[in-house]
Write an enzyme that holds these catalytic residues in place. Sequence first.
Site, mmCIF file in Angstrom:
data_model
loop_
_atom_site.group_PDB
_atom_site.id
_atom_site.type_symbol
_atom_site.label_atom_id
_atom_site.label_comp_id
_atom_site.label_asym_id
_atom_site.label_seq_id
_atom_site.Cartn_x
_atom_site.Cartn_y
_atom_site.Cartn_z
ATOM 1 N N GLY A 183 0.794 -1.224 0.000
ATOM 2 C CA GLY A 183 0.000 0.000 0.000
ATOM 3 C C GLY A 183 0.825 1.272 0.000
ATOM 4 O O GLY A 183 0.274 2.366 -0.084
ATOM 5 N N HIS A 184 2.151 1.168 0.059
ATOM 6 C CA HIS A 184 3.006 2.373 0.191
ATOM 7 C C HIS A 184 4.265 2.218 -0.642
ATOM 8 O O HIS A 184 5.331 1.996 -0.082
ATOM 9 C CB HIS A 184 3.372 2.591 1.666
ATOM 10 C CG HIS A 184 3.887 3.972 1.960
ATOM 11 N ND1 HIS A 184 5.217 4.312 1.878
ATOM 12 C CD2 HIS A 184 3.239 5.095 2.338
ATOM 13 C CE1 HIS A 184 5.386 5.574 2.218
ATOM 14 N NE2 HIS A 184 4.193 6.076 2.503
ATOM 15 N N PHE A 185 4.267 2.314 -1.864
ATOM 16 C CA PHE A 185 3.167 2.539 -2.794
ATOM 17 C C PHE A 185 3.175 1.372 -3.778
ATOM 18 O O PHE A 185 4.243 0.834 -4.071
ATOM 19 C CB PHE A 185 3.354 3.867 -3.532
ATOM 20 C CG PHE A 185 3.369 5.046 -2.586
ATOM 21 C CD1 PHE A 185 2.177 5.561 -2.092
ATOM 22 C CD2 PHE A 185 4.560 5.603 -2.162
ATOM 23 C CE1 PHE A 185 2.185 6.650 -1.220
ATOM 24 C CE2 PHE A 185 4.570 6.685 -1.290
ATOM 25 C CZ PHE A 185 3.389 7.210 -0.817
ATOM 26 N N VAL A 225 8.154 2.397 -1.026
ATOM 27 C CA VAL A 225 8.999 3.261 -0.203
ATOM 28 C C VAL A 225 8.638 3.002 1.264
ATOM 29 O O VAL A 225 7.458 2.965 1.621
ATOM 30 C CB VAL A 225 8.755 4.754 -0.529
ATOM 31 C CG1 VAL A 225 9.545 5.656 0.399
ATOM 32 C CG2 VAL A 225 9.098 5.055 -1.977
#
Length: 145
Positions: free
Chosen positions: A49-51, A56
């Site tokens: 989810g990041h990203f 990252v």
Amino acid sequence: MSSMDINEIMAYLPHRFPFLLVDRVISLEPGKSIVALKNVSMNEPFFPGHFPKHPVMPGVLILEALAQAAALLSFKTVADAPNGDAVVYFAGIDAARFKKPVMPGDQLMLHAEILRNLKGIWKYATYAEVDGQRVAEAEMMATLR
């Protein structure tokens, strides 16, 4: 100077997967400083989810890794025996700066130095590096309970 493997780290820190963010302690001088590491893998639970197309490590998790290293330093400073009941709580973070993204495959070197311990409030100068380049830094305050 001493080092710690994951089993000893887990004897001191209450954190567990997915929130244990210190894999090994390279060197620790009680009352003074610590150097620890976090191997950043694509298997980290935050990367999907990041990203999704540009993984990252979240800056707040870099700060959390630094705080966990600082907690280990404090625990080893006050007593050289694990106390499963002890927890270190953040009391403040100042001058946090993020200088470079941390990506899968990076080895995050965590540095913390005790600036002072006054009335149960510990203050640390911390920074994180990847390949010798500073990626984050902050002054942190915490209390042991």
